[in-house]
Every structure is written in C-alpha cells, then in structure tokens.
Design an enzyme around this catalytic site. Structure first.
Site, short mmCIF file in Angstrom:
data_model
loop_
_atom_site.label_atom_id
_atom_site.label_comp_id
_atom_site.label_asym_id
_atom_site.label_seq_id
_atom_site.Cartn_x
_atom_site.Cartn_y
_atom_site.Cartn_z
N SER A 86 -7.49 4.16 -17.63
CA SER A 86 -8.81 4.36 -17.02
C SER A 86 -9.50 5.63 -17.47
O SER A 86 -10.63 5.89 -17.04
CB SER A 86 -8.69 4.37 -15.49
OG SER A 86 -7.84 5.41 -15.07
N LYS A 120 -10.57 6.76 -5.74
CA LYS A 120 -11.30 7.59 -6.69
C LYS A 120 -12.66 8.02 -6.13
O LYS A 120 -13.09 9.16 -6.34
CB LYS A 120 -11.48 6.82 -8.00
CG LYS A 120 -10.18 6.58 -8.75
CD LYS A 120 -10.40 5.74 -10.01
CE LYS A 120 -9.08 5.51 -10.74
NZ LYS A 120 -9.25 4.69 -11.96
N GLY A 170 0.85 2.57 7.89
CA GLY A 170 1.03 1.74 9.07
C GLY A 170 1.38 0.29 8.79
O GLY A 170 1.11 -0.56 9.65
N LYS A 171 1.99 0.00 7.64
CA LYS A 171 2.32 -1.40 7.33
C LYS A 171 3.38 -1.95 8.28
O LYS A 171 3.29 -3.08 8.76
CB LYS A 171 2.83 -1.50 5.88
CG LYS A 171 1.83 -1.04 4.84
CD LYS A 171 2.36 -1.23 3.45
CE LYS A 171 3.58 -0.38 3.17
NZ LYS A 171 3.30 1.06 3.22
N GLY A 181 0.83 -1.19 0.00
CA GLY A 181 0.00 0.00 0.00
C GLY A 181 0.86 1.24 0.00
O GLY A 181 2.10 1.17 0.03
N PRO A 182 0.25 2.41 -0.02
CA PRO A 182 1.02 3.66 -0.08
C PRO A 182 1.81 3.89 1.20
O PRO A 182 1.55 3.26 2.24
CB PRO A 182 -0.07 4.73 -0.26
CG PRO A 182 -1.33 4.10 0.22
CD PRO A 182 -1.21 2.64 -0.05
N PRO A 183 2.78 4.79 1.16
CA PRO A 183 3.60 5.05 2.36
C PRO A 183 2.78 5.71 3.47
O PRO A 183 1.84 6.47 3.22
CB PRO A 183 4.70 6.00 1.85
CG PRO A 183 4.67 5.89 0.36
CD PRO A 183 3.27 5.54 -0.01
N GLY A 184 3.15 5.41 4.70
CA GLY A 184 2.56 6.08 5.84
C GLY A 184 1.23 5.56 6.30
O GLY A 184 0.55 6.24 7.09
#
EC number: 3.4.21.53
Length: 961
Positions: A857, A900, A529-530, A524-527
């Site tokens: 898309s 989106k 909580g991974k 997932g995107p940074p930041g």
C-alpha cells in the site's frame, strides 16, 4: 559324644593334630563318622586362644570341649599347648588317655550359658566399618562385607583360629561403602568383636559378630599378602621325613607373618588392619546417683518392653547371658543405648564415654526419647486400629443391611438399580430409535457382566454418557428484537456489524417459526470484545453458553473424542458441551480458531470441517459415542485475530464478520460507561473517593493506549484506581482526583509523545498511512541523493540506482522497485529534460528501522517521494496517501481504511488520497471520523500528482494557455 553334632563341630574347629589328639583320646579313640571330612590336610598348628572360643553358635559344643580340656589337664594327659611329648603321650595309648580322664573324675558341669574365653589383649585387628549403629559390648550384630581384600583377610583370620575384628562406626551415614581409605572417615573408638558365624553369599560375606569390649585405634597396619595355597600343598608333598627337633625348628622359623608394623607413615590405599588398645573406663563408686540412674534405666526399659514387645527378645538375651545386667552399671548403660534407635552420633557418644555416671545419663536420655516415641507409635497404632475396626464394622453392617433389604424386597440388585437409573433418564427425552436400540443392547450386555470386571465399568460409563445427552431438549429462545437489542447495547458499545447480524438472525427465526444453527466467525485485533460479545449474544438469545479454545490444540480426540477401546476414553468437547448445557441448541464459542495446531495425532482443523458444516453436523459422529448426534440447532461462533492462518476450506464454511478496532471517541465512551465503573467496584471505591475526568481518560487513550482494543486501557484505569485506593488507605488523602497534570504520578511517563515526525515535509519526504496490530499509524517515506549524479556522458555509467532500507519486507521492496520504474517513466513524460532519476543514485528509507514493515500500500507514497526529490519541490502540507500502484500507474485498492483514516486525523492531516475502489469502505465510517477531512479518490497516479504538486499543475495549465 563321639557321634554327636557337638563333637563333629569340635573336630572341625580343631584344625591341627595337636588340637585333635586330646579330643580323639577323650572320644575313645574313635573319629566321628560325620567328622571324617575334617581330617587334616597339612594344616599348621595354631597358637591362638582355646578352640572352644570359636564356637559361639554352639555354646553346648564349646562347653563340652572345654570340659574335655580341663579333665585332660587334671589327669596329666596330652595338653593342648601343642607340645610334642604331650601330644605323643595322648595319642599312643588311647586307653590311658581315657583312664587319665576318668581317674581325675568327671569335668565340671557345662551349660549353654558358659562364658567363652576371649584373649584380654589382641592388638592387631581387621577393620570393619559399619554405618548407622555401632556394636555395643555383649550385643550381637549381623555385618556384611563386600570388599574382596577384607573378605579374604577375614577368612584367613578365621582359618588361623583368630576370629576377631574391630568394628568401627563411619562418620558419614550416607557412605554405604565398606572400603576405608583414611582413618579420618571413621570414629577411632569401636568394639572388639568375635566372629561367630560366616556365610558366603558370593559377592559378599555375611557374618554374625558379638561385641566384647571397647577398643581405640592407635594406627594403621599394612597387610602382607598370603602365599597361594596351591604352592603350600606342593611343598608339603615334596617334604622328606624329618625328626622332631627339625620339625619344631622349621615350624618356628616358617610361621607366616601377616602384619607388618612399620614406624613410617601409614600406607596409602585401603585400611584393612589397625593396631588397637583396650579402652578402660574410669574408676567409679556406686553412689546414690549411680543407683538412681540404674534404677531409672531399668524402669524405662521395662516401660519400653511393656509398650513394644519387639524389645523383649533382646532384653531376655542380655538377662540370660550369665550376668545380672541390672546390677552392673557398665553393661546396663550399653544395653540401654543399644535398645534405642537414636542417631548414630548419639550412640557413638555413649560408646566413647568412659565416665560411667555420664554414660548412664546419656543412655537414660536416649531411652527416654525412645519411650516417648514408643508411646506415640502405640497411640497412632491404636487410632489406626480403631479406624480399621470402625470401617470393618460399618462394612459388615452395610452388607447385612443390603441382604435384609433384598430379602424384604426393599432394594434391588446393583445391576437392576443401574438399569433403572438409565431408563429413568430417558423417560422425559425424545430419543431417536437408532440410539434407543444401542441403549437396549448395552443394557443387555451390562446384565451379563460381572460387577468387578473392567468391561462392566466401561459399559456403565458409556451408558452414562449416552443417557446424559439432551435428546430432543431445547431451551426457549428469545425472538424479541427490542429485548435482544437492549441486551446487546447494554453490554457492548459499537460493534454495529455484529449486532446487526444477530438481530437479522433473530428476525429470520421469528419469520420461520423455528431457529437453525449458524456458523459465524468474528475476526479483528485483540481486545475489541470478540469473546465477550459472544456471551452477550447467548444472553440476548436466551441460550446456554459454552466456550472452549482450540489455540495450540494438536489432538483430534479433543474435538471428536477417543475410541472406547482406550483406557480412560471420553467424548470430545462438543458432546461434553451438550451434557453440561443440557440443551440441543446452545451457543458454542470456539475461541482462537486461527491459532489451531497440527501434530502427529491429526489435524484438528480438518476435524472442525464436519463440525462447522451445516450440511453435515446434523449427523455428527463422535468417536466415543459412535452414534449420530444432531448439532444443526447449535449456534457456533468462532473468534480469530487474523484470517490468513485459517485453512481455506474451514474459512469457506464460516460467515466472516470483521470486528474492527475502536477510535479514540469510542474508547472514551467505553471507558466512561464500562471500564471505570467496573474498576471502581473492583478496587472498592466510589465516585466520592476517586474521580477520573474525561480529560484524563482522553490523555490515557492518546499517550498510553493507542492499540485497537481496550484491554490495555482497562489495565491503565485499574492501575490508576489501585494507586488511589492505596493513598486513601495509607492516610495520604481522603479524596483522590486524577487530573492531566498529575496523571504521570499514577501511570508513569507517556508511551506515545510525538504524533508526526515532520511538521513541515521537505522535498523528497511524503506521509503515508499504514495499518498495524495496534490500529493505524502514519508512515513517512524519505528519499535522498546518495551520491552526486554523473553529468558527463562520456565518463562512467549514466544509469542511476535505488537503495532501500528500513527493514522492509519482500512485498514492500518489490513495490519500491515498481514505484522507481514508474517514477522514471512518468518524469520522462512530464519533463523530458529532467534526467535526475535516470542518472542519480538514490537512497529510500522508511523510518523506525527496528519495526518490520511489509505490504504493497505504500506504492503511491514512494512514487510521490521520488518525484518530489527529482523536482526538488515539497508536496502539499498536511497531505497523506495510501494505495498500491501498478507498473502503468493504475492505483489499486488496499485494506485498513478505517484505521488509516483514524491515524491521519489523529496526526492533524486535512487531506487524504485513497484508491477509488475504497470509496465504499470510507463511506461506511462514522461521521465523527470523516468530519473535517478532504478526501480524494483516484484511479491513476496522474490524479495524485496534480493533488500533491498543485504548482506543477498550475504551471502546466499556464503553458497550455
């Protein structure tokens, strides 16, 4: 004397018959056997100082020769002056020479300390430049010369019985070259020295020189090159016999001139010869001050000698040189300065000083500094010696204690102790048989090795690692679902997919009665909580936690270890993890698995295949240990930002779990629950000193922190509280309340101010939806007529064109061409009379041209924009769409539905169009995200056309009626 060493040296020093005849007469007419190599070879007479002045290295020989000189003069024998009559008289009858010598009585008693005769005035001297320390009068110094021209000049001077030079100190201590190109490079006050000994070392000349008096440079002299020696020999061989008078005249007229003194400017190039004058000191009286300075210098010298015995030899040399130095202030000042290790400019000041009291004072100052330095050196030496003694004594006592304990049986040998330590470690562990066999074999080998051999240390380190692995040791896991869920909810907000998967893992383990390792990958995107959720999972499962990052890793040995044959070899990260956690079932977080590198040392991603394969990691083989290790109970969690860069075989071995970004409501909840309390504690504040309302946090999220994660939001909250702490400490306020009105005073101007570019979309403009690394955003597609269409079928080309701008990628450009073709075909079916797209030249642009854009898309959006321009009608207001369109008009699914949808709602959109196959993604969203949205799921573009242009549909229905 005839057979002695001194006579041989004297014979060699006398380089012409004029000087050798008196020596021959004094020796009884016999040439020393060892001196026959010194027979004359056409050497010229020398009019320099007496020959014994040459032999400072043999004072006894010089004294003996001087005695012969004086005895010969008293007896009326041949003189050394070189007169022809006197020479003949001394040579024709050797007995008379001896008798004359005896008739005058014996010469004076000559000792090794007899002073040498040095010319009082010698104006033309070769120039020798030295660094660091000048030569003081009555002191000896070793000088090395590398300049070939200067070496040749010094040899010539010594050959002519003029072994004198001027030694001058360079101004720059870092200049090691002995070439002087300008007199400004040296101090003009130096020392007149006598060359005592010369040693040819090939590329340089080493000399022992002794200083005699101070001299000052007047000017530079030019050196005339000497004729080659071979030509002189040929001339001497061809000379006919001539009379005495002719020989005298010829000797007087052909004497070589070595120095040319001109009134003009100094010649350019190297300075080899200089004209000097003696430096005389000022007249002085032995006053009380001089006596006091002299006494203090003598006392300081004695103190230095007492502290540092290295100075004794130099002082004794001065004391035995024939003068009482302590009674002579001139010599005493020079000796005091020469004994110190002061800076070069300080020593030069003493050398240049002509006022004797001032010179004594300067020398005393330098001696005092040297005395303090000697005291410091002595103290440091004593301390070091004391430490060495203590260490040595301690070592001896320890060795004695070892021997005593060994004799009493209280202590075992080092090897026995090491073996016992390793076996003690394995007592409480369940070691596999194949590992135990290796341990026994290595222990047997260790007993045969010498303690100081390198192989001993290698084997001991290997056994240390092998016995540090927690064989069969596990941590007690928590299989309570309620407790695990409480821990996960306590640490993180949202992330329902991750929490559900961990709870499922616990449920399966509870039913089976045992746990197995799993390989999960959070992307997932940074930041979002991974990485932090992995630590919470370890706490919820009661497992040990170990993290290492593979971002940028290029060496396979970081994962699988080095071979033991390498120096400094060690196991890989996984074995280090087991040693640190001391369990076989830790939770291992492999961070940034999508950024792993590849280098000449191998491909680490391929090494991870064995590690992350549940079928293989039960027998993981580290290169260093070289024994199978069971990793089947380890829970591996990997993190990544994107999945495209992860190799397909590696991705296939992991269970991929998407950790999507947070919406504004989730960010607000995270900020209120976690970020603000943590930032308050970090800044030393509490609610009574600083207050951030929900409106402030909402404004921060909306105008400053639109990214998917909360890392930037955390930075902004900390920034606000830091400034609040500054205001409280500086006394500006006792309580700080941050409001939407004064928020800019804390974090600056807003970063995001405009939600949408068009409040009302004109014809040819349609709002699309896009996914970015910061989440979702709205994306407008603009179309316009580039030039008037050609209405005359007879002139020009009727086929139109499409130009695309906005820094679009290749995929998006292809999507635009597909949309253009489909739009032309769709318009011909809908309104065959409308030839706008066929004959017009259209420009399509996606705003924010500095931002790269790519992806398929936007196909539906581009088709709608082209049709809106062709029909000259705007689309439905507050409408946004996304979806890929095929060449036949079928709408294909896309990704990023959550982001989106959030972007559409943030922009005030009330109606969105999505592909029908994305219906499952939309219904997975939270209710507060989809609330208030009119959603249409379409399979073909005809459905989008009816939604975007409701008037066209109404007209079509009216026509059908």
């Amino acid at each position: 004397m005839a057979g002695g060493t001194g006579c041989v040296r004297l014979w060699g020093a006398a380089r012409c018959w004029t000087l050798r005849r008196p020596l021959l007469a004094a020796a009884g007419g016999r040439v020393p056997t060892a001196a026959r190599a010194w027979l004359p070879r056409g050497r010229r007479a020398c009019d320099a100082s007496p020959p014994w002045a040459l032999w400072g290295q043999s004072p006894a020989a010089a004294g003996h020769w001087r005695g012969l000189w004086e005895a010969n003069n008293r007896s009326g024998g041949g003189a050394f002056s070189g007169g022809e009559d006197a020479s003949e008289g001394g040579a024709e009858d050797g007995a008379s020479g001896v008798g004359g010598s005896a008739g005058g009585g014996e010469g004076p008693v000559i000792t090794a300390l007899t002073p040498m005769m040095i010319p009082d005035v010698f104006p033309h001297l070769p120039l020798i430049a030295v660094t660091r320390n000048p030569v003081f009068p009555r002191f000896i110094k070793i000088v090395e010369v590398k300049n070939k021209k200067l070496v040749e000049l010094l040899r010539r001077k010594v050959h002519l019985a003029q072994p004198y030079a001027g030694v001058f100190l360079k101004k720059d201590d870092n200049n090691e070259s002995d070439v002087v190109e300008n007199l400004d490079e040296i101090y003009h006050t130096g020392t007149f020295v006598q060359i005592h000994e010369m040693q040819d070392l090939g590329d340089k000349l080493r000399m022992i020189v002794m200083g005699h008096r101070r001299v000052h440079i007047n000017r530079q002299l030019e050196v005339e090159p000497e004729e080659p020696e071979g030509e002189n020999k040929q001339k001497l061989r061809k000379k006919p016999k001539r009379g005495k008078k002719e020989a005298e005249e010829d000797g007087a007229t052909k004497r070589p001139l070595e120095v040319v003194v001109g009134p003009g400017p100094s010649p350019a190039g190297e300075v080899l010869m200089v004209e000097v004058e003696n430096v005389a000191h000022e007249d002085f009286q032995v006053t009380e001050e001089v006596k006091a300075l002299t006494a203090e210098i003598v006392k300081t010298i004695r103190d230095i000698i007492a502290l540092n015995p290295l100075y004794r030899e130099s002082v004794l040399q001065m004391m035995q040189a024939g003068h009482r130095v302590v009674d002579n202030p001139i010599y005493l000042s020079d000796m005091g300065a020469a004994l110190t290790g002061a800076e070069s400019h300080e020593l030069q000041e003493v050398l240049e000083e002509t006022n004797i009291p001032k010179r004594l004072y300067k020398a005393l100052s330098l001696l005092k500094k040297e005395f303090e330095l000697s005291k410091l050196q002595q103290r440091l030496g004593r301390e070091v010696e004391e430490k060495i003694k203590q260490t040595h004594r301690k070592y001896l006592l320890q060795e004695q204690l070892k021997i005593i304990k060994k004799e009493l049986g209280l202590e075992k040998d080092d090897k026995d102790a090491i073996e016992e330590k390793f076996r003690e470690r394995l007592k409480e562990l369940v070691v596999p048989k194949h590992v135990m066999d290796v341990v026994d074999e290595e222990l047997s080998k260790l007993g045969l090795l010498d303690n100081h051999s390198s192989e001993f240390n290698v084997t001991r380190n290997y056994l240390d690692w092998l016995t540090s692995i927690p064989w069969g040791k596990h941590s007690d896991e928590n299989l309570d679902l309620a407790r695990a869920q409480a821990v996960l909810e306590e640490d993180h907000y949202g992330m329902e997919d991750v929490k559900k998967r961990i709870l499922e893992f616990i449920a399966v383990s509870q039913l089976r009665g045992s746990t197995q390792g799993k390989i999960l990958c959070f992307y997932g995107p940074p930041g979002v909580g991974k990485t932090s959720i992995a630590r919470s999972i370890a706490r919820a499962l009661n497992r040990e936690y170990f993290r290492f990052s593979v971002g940028g890793m290029t060496d396979v040995a970081e994962i699988k270890g080095h071979r033991r044959t390498y120096v400094g070899a060690m196991p890989g990260k996984i074995i280090q993890c087991l040693k640190k956690t001391k369990t076989e079932n830790p939770l291992v977080l492999i961070d940034e698995v999508d950024k792993i590198g590849r280098g000449y040392q191998g491909d680490p991603s391929s090494a991870l295949l064995e590690l992350l394969d549940p079928e293989q990691n039960a027998n993981f083989l580290d290169h260093y240990l070289d024994v199978p290790v069971d990793l089947s109970k380890v829970l591996f969690i990997c993190t990544a930002n994107i999945t495209e860069t992860i190799p397909e075989p590696l991705r296939d071995r992991m269970e991929m779990i998407n950790v999507s970004g947070y919406v504004a409501q989730e960010k607000l909840a995270i900020a209120e629950r976690y970020l603000v309390p943590q930032a308050r504690a970090l800044c030393g504040l509490d609610e009574s000193k600083a207050k951030l309302s929900s409106d402030v946090l909402t404004l921060l999220i909306k105008q400053y922190c639109r990214e998917s994660g909360v890392r930037n939001l955390q930075k902004q909250v900390e920034k606000v509280l830091r400034k609040s702490a500054y205001k409280i400490v500086s006394g500006e306020a006792e309580f700080v309340e941050v409001t939407p009105e004064n928020l800019q005073d804390f974090v600056g101007k807003p970063v995001f101010t405009v939600e949408r570019m068009y409040d009302v979309t004109p014809p040819g403009v349609v709002m699309g939806l896009a996914w970015t690394a910061m989440g979702g955003s709205t994306l407008f597609v603009e179309t316009s007529l580039r030039r008037p269409r050609d209405r005359d079928s007879d002139k020009g080309d009727k086929d139109g064109s499409l130009e695309v701008t906005g820094q679009l990628g290749e995929v998006m450009k292809e999507s635009a061409r597909i949309a253009y073709t489909f739009a032309r075909a769709f318009l011909m079916q809908h309104d065959s009379a409308n030839k706008f797209l066929v004959t017009s030249h259209i420009h399509l642009h996606v705003p924010e041209g500095a931002t790269p854009k790519d992806g398929p898309s936007a196909g539906c959006t581009i088709v709608t924009a082209l049709l809106s321009l062709a029909l000259d009608r705007p689309v439905r207001q507050n409408l946004a769409m996304t979806g890929e369109v095929s060449l036949t008009g079928k709408v294909l699914p896309v990704g990023g539905i959550k982001e989106k949808t959030i972007a559409a709602k943030r922009a005030g959109v009330t109606c969105i169009v999505l592909p029908a196959e994305n219906k499952k993604d939309f219904y997975d969203l939270a209710a507060f995200i989809t609330e208030g949205l009119e959603v249409h799921f379409v399979e073909h573009y005809r459905e989008i056309f009816d939604i975007a242009f409701p008037e066209e549909r109404a007209e079509a229905l009216a026509v059908e009626r």
